[in-house]
Design a protein around this motif. Structure first.
Motif, PDB file in Angstrom:
ATOM      1  N   PRO A   1      43.296  17.816  76.567  1.00 39.47           N
ATOM      2  CA  PRO A   1      43.419  19.278  76.594  1.00 39.47           C
ATOM      3  C   PRO A   1      42.862  19.872  77.892  1.00 39.47           C
ATOM      4  CG  PRO A   1      41.721  18.574  75.021  1.00 39.47           C
ATOM      5  CD  PRO A   1      42.394  17.333  75.517  1.00 39.47           C
TER       6      PRO A   1
ATOM      7  N   PRO B   1      47.747  21.441  78.450  1.00 43.27           N
ATOM      8  CA  PRO B   1      47.252  20.060  78.399  1.00 43.27           C
ATOM      9  C   PRO B   1      47.458  19.371  79.749  1.00 43.27           C
ATOM     10  CG  PRO B   1      49.071  20.425  76.827  1.00 43.27           C
ATOM     11  CD  PRO B   1      48.875  21.703  77.566  1.00 43.27           C
TER      12      PRO B   1
ATOM     13  N   GLU C   1      40.958  25.023  76.848  1.00 49.03           N
ATOM     14  CA  GLU C   1      41.272  24.636  75.474  1.00 49.03           C
ATOM     15  C   GLU C   1      40.052  23.942  74.840  1.00 49.03           C
ATOM     16  OE1 GLU C   1      43.440  25.458  73.508  1.00 49.03           O
ATOM     17  OE2 GLU C   1      43.322  23.992  71.884  1.00 49.03           O
TER      18      GLU C   1
END
Ligand SMILES: [Zn+2]
Length: 383
Positions: free
Chosen positions: A256, A251, A260
């Motif tokens: 994110p 992250p 991701e």
């Protein structure tokens, strides 16, 4: 950290390269290959630092001499790093194009220096252009600036564009490989050696880089970014032993990581294919931006392939092979809907390959995805 992020892993390769340097029989051209994010370019830069270091140890460079300090700041005048760039806006003459690309390379190097953990760039059409390879050739022919040797690194060499239809970029590089200056070490990196023209490949010594143990990636995430151990564990699994990939899942300050986001998008596609509702599939295809960046589409398809493999593993009772470990309950739920998905896995994989080929041939991503999701539905439900 500013400059280069630390190099993780690859202890055996470091030792053998350092031994070859000490014996004076390091080949003039190396081809580092291995999965995306495993550290190929970082190892190439390490070799440059080791080769230029004034007081090297076994196998590590000293890290303190002036040469090492230059290398670690990516500022050594005898350590040259080429990589794919975006095609500059039309600039007119060949000279201006060459200058524009060198400016773009300098700007990218400055960005990497300022932010060593930026993670992989995604969703961009990047290439290595003939003008860059002509610059490389000029550097190769010239004498080293500070010492007696120089190292030239070409990252993502499969992006020499486009190798088949316009072979000039590959030819400019081939000339250097054919007549390598004695003071120059050339290092190319590719994910898959088959992605490189055989004429280039055959002139380099191939060196394979393997994924790191997952515990090593996990420990790095915890010590360097203070991630909670469960988060670090899940990201290490997803990285499949490639620290560069782990950075893309981590992250960031605005949410994110880029990988991701792609993984979650691919999960939605998988659900749309499995949950037998045509409207869901249509909606999933329509949520793609109409002109959707093709790089991102291809990358997200790659994640879909990974989800399909996980689904097959789950359906076959081979839970230990699941990579998306944070989604085991969802995978179990989906596997119950399509219990034959292990048998359908090969057909599903071929469909994803076909969709990737359609993307390369500029078929509209929405059409491709609608076709793919319908095909996957059949392959999974009817297996
Ligand atoms: Zn040194």
């Amino acid at each position: 950290v500013s400059g280069l992020a630390p190099l993780l892993g690859h202890g055996e390769v470091r030792h053998s390269l350092a031994r070859a340097l000490e014996r004076g029989d390091l080949p003039g051209s190396l081809l580092l290959h291995g999965p995306v994010g495993v550290g190929k370019q970082r190892l190439g830069l390490w070799l440059g630092q080791r080769l230029l270091c004034s007081a090297p140890g076994d196998p590590e460079p000293c890290g303190r001499c002036a040469n090492c300090r230059f290398s670690l700041r990516i500022e050594h005048p005898d350590l040259h790093w080429f990589f794919p760039l975006a095609r500059p806006k039309s600039v007119g003459s060949a000279d201006k194009l060459s200058t524009a690309l060198e400016d773009a390379r300098a700007a990218e190097l400055a960005a990497r220096r300022a932010e060593p953990y930026r993670g992989p760039r995604t969703g961009e059409n990047l290439g290595i252009f003939v003008a860059q390879m002509q610059t490389l050739r000029r550097i190769a022919i010239a004498r080293p600036s500070l010492g007696r040797r120089k190292l030239i690194l070409v990252g993502d060499a499969e992006r020499l564009v486009p190798q088949e239809s316009s072979p000039e970029a590959a030819n400019a590089l081939l000339k250097v490989l054919e007549e390598p200056p004695a003071d120059t070490t050339l290092v190319l990196t590719v994910a898959d050696p088959e992605g490189l023209l055989p004429t280039l490949r055959s002139r380099c010594l191939p060196v394979r880089l393997n994924p790191l143990p997952l515990e090593e990636v996990e420990a790095f995430l915890i010590s360097e970014f203070q991630l909670e151990p469960p988060t670090a564990h899940a990201i290490a699994q997803l990285s499949q032993g490639c620290p560069g990939q782990a950075l893309g899942f981590k992250p960031g300050p605005d949410g994110p990581g880029p990988l991701e986001s792609q993984r979650q998008q691919a999960r939605e596609w998988l659900e749309a294919a499995v949950r037998s509702d045509p409207l869901t599939r249509l909606a999933a295809a329509h949520r793609l931006a109409p002109s959707g960046a093709r790089g991102t589409f291809a990358d997200t398809l790659g994640f879909l392939g990974l989800w399909l493999r996980d689904l097959a593993a789950q359906a076959a009772g081979a839970e230990a092979l699941v990579v998306n470990t944070d989604a085991k309950p969802l995978l179990a739920e989906l596997a119950a809907i399509v219990p034959g998905s292990a048998r359908g896995a090969a057909a599903a994989g071929r469909l994803v390959e076909e969709a990737l080929a359609m993307g390369r041939n500029n078929v509209n991503p929405q059409l491709t995805l609608a076709w793919l999701l319908e095909g996957l539905r059949q392959a999974l439900h009817e297996a």
